[in-house]
Design an enzyme around this catalytic site. Structure first.
Site, short mmCIF file in Angstrom:
data_model
loop_
_atom_site.label_atom_id
_atom_site.label_comp_id
_atom_site.label_asym_id
_atom_site.label_seq_id
_atom_site.Cartn_x
_atom_site.Cartn_y
_atom_site.Cartn_z
N GLY A 213 0.72 -1.29 0.06
CA GLY A 213 -0.13 0.07 0.03
C GLY A 213 0.65 1.22 -0.12
N GLY A 215 2.22 4.64 1.45
CA GLY A 215 2.49 5.32 2.86
C GLY A 215 3.82 5.15 3.38
N GLY A 216 4.11 6.13 4.61
CA GLY A 216 5.62 5.92 5.03
C GLY A 216 5.96 4.54 5.47
N ILE A 217 5.06 3.76 6.13
CA ILE A 217 5.43 2.82 6.73
C ILE A 217 5.47 1.44 5.58
CG2 ILE A 217 4.91 0.74 8.29
CD1 ILE A 217 3.39 2.81 10.00
N GLU A 236 -2.06 -3.25 -6.14
CA GLU A 236 -3.01 -2.25 -6.79
C GLU A 236 -2.29 -1.09 -7.36
OE1 GLU A 236 -5.80 -2.04 -3.67
OE2 GLU A 236 -4.71 -0.08 -2.93
N LEU A 311 -5.07 3.20 11.25
CA LEU A 311 -4.93 4.31 12.15
C LEU A 311 -5.17 3.82 13.63
CD1 LEU A 311 -7.33 6.75 10.03
CD2 LEU A 311 -4.85 6.86 10.24
N GLY A 334 -8.18 -1.16 -1.15
CA GLY A 334 -7.96 -2.66 -1.45
C GLY A 334 -7.45 -3.45 -0.27
N LYS A 359 -0.46 11.72 17.84
CA LYS A 359 -0.70 13.00 18.31
C LYS A 359 0.82 13.06 19.45
CE LYS A 359 -5.30 14.08 18.21
NZ LYS A 359 -6.84 14.58 18.80
#
Length: 429
Positions: A213, A215-217, A236, A311, A334, A359
């Protein structure tokens, strides 16, 4: 010039005149969106009533993203991104929940209207074909249903192999442009993302097939796979992270058990270098998302590894990956498709990755129960591995109590005591 092509060539303003009040316009994912057409629509938006623009991951905040003109043109998100998120959270952009893999079927069954298609495309070849290489996704299905198909033809769009080809006879109008395709760089990776990436990378074997996917991770994982060998790709999204693995020699697709020798994706989002790599590359095929994300087909790859971010995860393993309480943040996309595919795969592994806190450490992302209103993305019965910077919790086959203990064990140490107390209150400890 081809006579039929010439007869269909027009300006963006002329193309949007083909719209009717009440139409739903289908726009491809990400870089597949046609900027000239959407700018023209934006400029003339008050000329229409009840027109909807349905899309996954809008990349640009066009002028039609306007709360004062939503009765004229309204965005319908299939997945929120930076351009559309604030409109969704304010309630004046619509949202259709769906698995990414099922969007073509919803269109073909008339459950999602597809009156008009606006899409980027490569220049026409000598056979009258255009390639929707940047996003085959649900757009190929929409073209089968649409009254009007308008292509924004751009020489900077690569030509890819696969089921992403549209013939001139299927096209109503053609708009020409030559502006660069939008580019997206790799996300910034911090110490936490790097630590999570190490945890996941250590569990990926040579010969695995990857779904990664955005994103940073996920990209932190990718950066630690360059020493692996004989990896494959069935995903995907193809981005620059995967390109780095090809360049390092880690990805060659030689041990794939479904479509060996081929990388498979449904949309592309990255740099100019990525788009150049895609052009006429026999190693890569772009297909509709009903093909790439079908859990049965993707799961035919042995050692399929799915890496997706969340999240929030509760102590049963339920993942809230797409909202902040009731406020939409992204979408299902996906994630569930590939979690299920990896669970089907012989030797497959599905990873849900997330930092232990949010946060700046003020709140735990591992929670006793999901925050009220949270949209559940991946259910407790599907989740396999959950990974934070503090470790890996393997959940499938585990009891509710065992799951809670494993997840508390990978929570931030500052929150483990209160998580245990909460687990006792809800009889999970």
């Amino acid at each position: 010039m081809h006579v039929e092509y010439a007869s269909k060539r027009c300006s963006p303003d002329q193309a949007v005149e083909l719209l009717r009040n009440g139409d739903t316009i289908i726009v491809p994912t990400g870089a597949g969106e046609p900027p000239s057409l959407l700018h023209a629509l934006s400029a003339r938006r008050t000329s229409y009533q009840d027109v909807r623009v349905a899309q996954i991951l809008a990349m640009r905040k066009y002028a039609y993203f306007d709360c004062d003109t939503v009765n004229h043109v309204r965005h319908v998100a299939l997945f929120f991104g930076g351009a559309s998120r604030s409109a969704g959270q304010a309630g004046w952009a619509d949202f259709i929940p769906a698995y990414f893999s099922e969007l073509p079927g919803l269109i073909l069954r008339d459950l999602i209207p597809a009156d008009v298609v606006f899409s980027m495309a490569s220049p026409m070849d000598e056979h009258g074909n255009f390639a929707l290489s940047l996003a085959a996704d649900y757009t190929m299905a929409a073209i089968r249903k649409a009254r009007v198909v308008v292509l924004e033809v751009n020489p900077n769009v690569p030509v890819a192999h696969g089921d992403c080809i549209v013939h001139l006879s299927q096209v109503t109008a053609i708009v020409e442009s030559d502006e660069p395709v939008i580019e997206v760089g790799l996300p910034a990776i911090g110490a936490v993302q790097e630590a999570i990436g190490r945890q996941v990378a250590a569990m990926i074997e040579d010969g695995s097939t990857l779904q990664i996917g955005y994103g940073g991770i996920p990209d932190a994982v990718v950066q630690q796979l360059t020493s692996k060998r004989d990896l494959g790709v069935h995903t995907e999204m193809i981005g620059d992270g995967i390109l780095k693995l090809v360049e390092s020699g880690a990805v060659n697709n030689s041990r794939k058990t479904f479509m060996p020798g081929k990388m498979v994706a449904t949309f592309a989002l990255g740099s100019r270098k990525l788009y150049d790599f895609m052009h006429q590359n026999p190693m890569l095929e772009m297909h509709p998302v009903s093909f790439t994300n079908d859990p049965y087909l993707a799961g035919q790859n042995d050692k399929l590894v799915a890496i997706n971010a969340s999240l929030q995860v509760d102590l049963l393993g339920q993942c809230g990956s797409e909202s902040l309480a009731h406020l939409p943040y992204s979408g299902t996309g996906g994630q569930v498709d590939f979690v299920r595919a990896a669970n089907r795969s012989n030797g497959g592994k599905a990873f849900i990755v997330l930092p232990s806190t949010a946060k700046e450490g003020a709140i735990s992302r591992i929670v006793p129960t999901l925050t009220p209103g949270t949209h559940v993305t991946t259910g407790k019965n599907d989740v396999n591995y959950v990974v934070t910077e503090y470790g890996v919790a393997q959940l499938r086959g585990k009891s509710a109590r065992q799951r809670a203990e494993a997840l508390i064990g990978i929570a931030h140490p500052d929150f483990r005591a209160e998580l245990r107390e909460a687990a006792k209150r809800i009889l999970l400890c």
